[in-house]
Design an enzyme around this catalytic site. Sequence first.
Site, short mmCIF file in Angstrom:
data_model
loop_
_atom_site.label_atom_id
_atom_site.label_comp_id
_atom_site.label_asym_id
_atom_site.label_seq_id
_atom_site.Cartn_x
_atom_site.Cartn_y
_atom_site.Cartn_z
N TYR A 193 0.93 -1.38 -0.29
CA TYR A 193 -0.01 -0.19 0.00
C TYR A 193 1.21 1.17 0.13
CZ TYR A 193 -3.52 2.66 0.90
OH TYR A 193 -5.06 3.67 1.36
N TYR A 224 -1.80 3.63 -10.61
CA TYR A 224 -2.35 2.94 -10.76
C TYR A 224 -3.91 3.50 -10.67
CZ TYR A 224 -4.89 -0.89 -10.59
OH TYR A 224 -6.65 -1.98 -10.93
#
Length: 381
Positions: A277, A325
């Site tokens: 993350y 992304y």
Amino acid sequence: MSPRGTTAVVGVAESDLGEVPGMSPLDLAGQAAVRALADAGIPKSEVDGLFTASSYYPMSGMDTAEYLGIRPSYVDGSTIGGSSFVSHLLHAAAAIGAGLCTTALIVYGSTQRSDGGRLVSPSKPNPYEAPYRPRYPISMYALAAARHMHEFGTTREQLADVAVAARQWARLNPAAFAREPLTRQDVLSSRMISDPLTALDCCLVTDGGGAVVVTGADRARRSPGRPVFLLGAGEATSHRSISAMPDLTTTAAVDSGARAFRMAGLRPSDVDVVELYDAFTINPVLFLEDLGFCAKGEGGGFVADGRIAPGGALPVNTNGGGLSYCHPGMYGIFTIIEAVRQLRGECGPRQVDGAEVALAHGNGGVLSSQVTALFGTEGTL
């Protein structure tokens, strides 16, 4: 009993990503769910376990079940920030093992970008921190970055290399939101947001949803696709507010990672691909240290000069991560999706050759909750 290898992911999917006007968070969650179930070859009627979290819907389990038109026998709406969905993997494995459900759907949707790019969060300001007027949550991560730089000599250039590596992976991913070339100097010269983090040290703001279908190992082996087995998982929390974090350079990933590796019977050297993350460039530095891929204080050097980029020593955030992304408010579910696809061999130009073991790691709050999951192919069992 250890849940190692007793459950497997049989379906993953995203919704439309990026900027998706005219959709609600539930629309995107539903879109991802339909696609993931199709990927699994499982009809919606067989979903009897629902796991979800949302910044939009306080009773997200009921809202999501109603929208999807399902009546699950087991619902888990636990919310510990962006790590919630990695946590739900462990909860789903436990529920399936206990016979409380047989087919679990983990799902998320957010329209953060369409909502003006503002962070949608149920968090309330800490009255002891509010007088200092921090920019939530970036100032909290900037604090950790500044301390790491002070204590270990980590440089802004090394942090910038995290963003550059993510962009290099994203350029291999047609679904990535940001794919234009990015250099270290681009990151360093971008607008300062909260010293020492610039705009390009920060994650994207996008719309998007994701879904993951989990079932028992025996059934998974009969699924049309290639099942990916949950080998180990661990959860840990250390604080809620950054002012209560015991050590700004060490996260609870030390504990979550140790629990996951112990359950899986693996070590960091066994991992072929790592999905972290990366809300900010300091995150991978901290997590790679705390998960045992390098020693404490060595993370800056570990990520520098393309070592986590395509062709580097360790493939990290192979989809482009939250930095390039997508990042629709809570990113954790996308670490699972990419880990599964890598082990299935479905990633095209960004595929890591011979990947058999993948790690997905979620982070919630302000480095507050950490959840680690390890996945493997049939051969790893």
